[in-house]
Design a protein around this motif. Structure first.
Motif, short mmCIF file in Angstrom:
data_model
loop_
_atom_site.label_atom_id
_atom_site.label_comp_id
_atom_site.label_asym_id
_atom_site.label_seq_id
_atom_site.Cartn_x
_atom_site.Cartn_y
_atom_site.Cartn_z
N GLY A 40 -5.64 -10.26 -9.98
CA GLY A 40 -4.60 -11.24 -9.70
C GLY A 40 -3.53 -11.25 -10.77
O GLY A 40 -2.33 -11.29 -10.48
N ASN A 41 -3.95 -11.18 -12.03
CA ASN A 41 -2.99 -11.15 -13.13
C ASN A 41 -2.13 -9.89 -13.07
O ASN A 41 -0.92 -9.94 -13.26
CB ASN A 41 -3.70 -11.26 -14.47
CG ASN A 41 -2.73 -11.48 -15.60
OD1 ASN A 41 -1.95 -12.43 -15.59
ND2 ASN A 41 -2.75 -10.59 -16.58
N ALA A 42 -2.76 -8.76 -12.80
CA ALA A 42 -2.01 -7.50 -12.72
C ALA A 42 -0.98 -7.54 -11.59
O ALA A 42 0.16 -7.09 -11.75
CB ALA A 42 -2.97 -6.32 -12.53
N LEU A 43 -1.36 -8.10 -10.44
CA LEU A 43 -0.43 -8.21 -9.32
C LEU A 43 0.73 -9.15 -9.65
O LEU A 43 1.89 -8.83 -9.38
CB LEU A 43 -1.15 -8.72 -8.07
CG LEU A 43 -2.14 -7.77 -7.41
CD1 LEU A 43 -2.98 -8.51 -6.38
CD2 LEU A 43 -1.40 -6.61 -6.77
N ALA A 44 0.41 -10.31 -10.21
CA ALA A 44 1.45 -11.28 -10.56
C ALA A 44 2.38 -10.71 -11.63
O ALA A 44 3.60 -10.87 -11.56
CB ALA A 44 0.83 -12.58 -11.04
N LYS A 45 1.81 -10.02 -12.60
CA LYS A 45 2.60 -9.42 -13.68
C LYS A 45 3.52 -8.33 -13.13
O LYS A 45 4.69 -8.24 -13.51
CB LYS A 45 1.64 -8.84 -14.72
CG LYS A 45 2.28 -8.39 -15.98
CD LYS A 45 1.20 -7.98 -16.97
CE LYS A 45 1.77 -7.68 -18.32
NZ LYS A 45 0.74 -7.37 -19.30
N SER A 46 3.01 -7.53 -12.22
CA SER A 46 3.82 -6.47 -11.61
C SER A 46 4.97 -7.07 -10.82
O SER A 46 6.11 -6.60 -10.89
CB SER A 46 2.94 -5.61 -10.71
OG SER A 46 3.71 -4.67 -10.02
N ASN A 47 4.67 -8.12 -10.06
CA ASN A 47 5.72 -8.78 -9.30
C ASN A 47 6.75 -9.40 -10.23
O ASN A 47 7.95 -9.31 -9.98
CB ASN A 47 5.12 -9.85 -8.38
CG ASN A 47 6.17 -10.41 -7.45
OD1 ASN A 47 6.77 -9.69 -6.67
ND2 ASN A 47 6.41 -11.70 -7.56
N ALA A 48 6.29 -10.01 -11.32
CA ALA A 48 7.21 -10.61 -12.29
C ALA A 48 8.12 -9.55 -12.90
O ALA A 48 9.32 -9.79 -13.09
CB ALA A 48 6.42 -11.31 -13.39
N ARG A 49 7.56 -8.39 -13.17
CA ARG A 49 8.36 -7.31 -13.75
C ARG A 49 9.48 -6.89 -12.80
O ARG A 49 10.60 -6.63 -13.21
CB ARG A 49 7.46 -6.11 -14.07
CG ARG A 49 8.17 -5.00 -14.83
CD ARG A 49 7.25 -3.82 -15.14
NE ARG A 49 6.20 -4.20 -16.08
CZ ARG A 49 4.89 -4.19 -15.80
NH1 ARG A 49 4.46 -3.78 -14.63
NH2 ARG A 49 4.01 -4.54 -16.70
N SER A 50 9.16 -6.85 -11.51
CA SER A 50 10.16 -6.37 -10.54
C SER A 50 11.13 -7.45 -10.07
O SER A 50 12.20 -7.12 -9.59
CB SER A 50 9.45 -5.73 -9.34
OG SER A 50 8.73 -6.70 -8.62
N THR A 51 10.79 -8.72 -10.22
CA THR A 51 11.68 -9.77 -9.71
C THR A 51 12.44 -10.53 -10.78
O THR A 51 13.41 -11.22 -10.45
CB THR A 51 10.87 -10.81 -8.88
OG1 THR A 51 9.91 -11.44 -9.72
CG2 THR A 51 10.22 -10.17 -7.68
N ALA A 52 12.05 -10.43 -12.02
CA ALA A 52 12.67 -11.27 -13.06
C ALA A 52 14.12 -10.88 -13.35
O ALA A 52 14.91 -11.72 -13.73
CB ALA A 52 11.85 -11.21 -14.34
N LEU A 84 2.70 -16.05 -8.72
CA LEU A 84 1.30 -16.45 -8.58
C LEU A 84 0.91 -16.60 -7.12
O LEU A 84 -0.18 -16.17 -6.71
CB LEU A 84 1.03 -17.74 -9.36
CG LEU A 84 1.28 -17.65 -10.86
CD1 LEU A 84 1.09 -19.01 -11.51
CD2 LEU A 84 0.40 -16.62 -11.51
N ALA A 85 1.78 -17.17 -6.32
CA ALA A 85 1.47 -17.35 -4.90
C ALA A 85 1.32 -16.00 -4.20
O ALA A 85 0.42 -15.82 -3.38
CB ALA A 85 2.57 -18.17 -4.23
N LYS A 86 2.17 -15.06 -4.55
CA LYS A 86 2.09 -13.73 -3.92
C LYS A 86 0.78 -13.03 -4.30
O LYS A 86 0.17 -12.36 -3.47
CB LYS A 86 3.29 -12.88 -4.31
CG LYS A 86 4.57 -13.35 -3.64
CD LYS A 86 5.76 -12.53 -4.09
CE LYS A 86 7.03 -13.04 -3.44
NZ LYS A 86 8.22 -12.32 -3.91
N SER A 87 0.37 -13.16 -5.54
CA SER A 87 -0.89 -12.53 -5.95
C SER A 87 -2.08 -13.23 -5.30
O SER A 87 -3.04 -12.59 -4.90
CB SER A 87 -1.03 -12.50 -7.47
OG SER A 87 -1.22 -13.80 -7.99
N ALA A 88 -2.00 -14.55 -5.17
CA ALA A 88 -3.11 -15.31 -4.56
C ALA A 88 -3.28 -14.95 -3.09
O ALA A 88 -4.40 -14.97 -2.57
CB ALA A 88 -2.87 -16.81 -4.71
N ASP A 89 -2.19 -14.61 -2.42
CA ASP A 89 -2.27 -14.19 -1.01
C ASP A 89 -3.12 -12.94 -0.85
O ASP A 89 -3.72 -12.71 0.20
CB ASP A 89 -0.88 -13.94 -0.43
CG ASP A 89 -0.11 -15.22 -0.18
OD1 ASP A 89 -0.73 -16.31 -0.18
OD2 ASP A 89 1.12 -15.13 0.02
#
Length: 129
Positions: free
Chosen positions: A38-50, A104-109
């Motif tokens: 979950g952390n890896a997914l959220a972190k990856s999404n954060a990297r691409s959207t920030a 976080l919501a995207k990773s939780a999905d």
């Protein structure tokens, strides 16, 4: 429907004792894996959207396990640490200038259903040894 019994109450008692000793480590392993993924997914999404304004945001993400004293419940949490640079950017409601990240919501999905599947596999393994 027909039920076939292959053992006695003693066998059931033995199996339940074995499950009781094996379950805590199995559960801890599954939860720890879910927290890391979950952390890896959220972190990856954060990297691409920030974007350029949040170039350090993904570095604020961390994951940790917590063991609750009430019956040894296993729990973990992950996400941005607000004490780290740009860690407070995860404000899920967004702001006037920036839409919400929803990392976080995207990773939780993804992690939620996977964690459910892993828990179900543990139950199947314990009771169908």
């Amino acid at each position: 429907m027909q039920i076939r019994v292959i053992g006695g109450v003693g066998d059931l008692a033995r199996d339940l004792r074995q499950i009781a000793t094996q379950a805590p480590s199995d559960i801890h392993r599954v939860v720890r894996h879910g927290v890391r993924v979950g952390n890896a997914l959220a972190k990856s999404n954060a990297r691409s959207t920030a974007g350029a304004h949040g170039r350090h945001y993904h570095k604020a993400f961390s994951a940790e396990m917590k063991v609750n004293g009430l019956g040894g419940l296993h729990a973990g949490e992950y996400g941005p640490d607000s004490s780290k640079p740009q860690g407070g950017m995860s404000f899920e409601g967004g702001s006037r200038n920036q839409p919400p990240h929803n990392d976080l919501a995207k990773s939780a999905d993804i992690v939620g259903p996977a964690l459910y599947g892993e828990a179900k596999r543990l139950l199947d393994r314990w009771f169908w040894m």
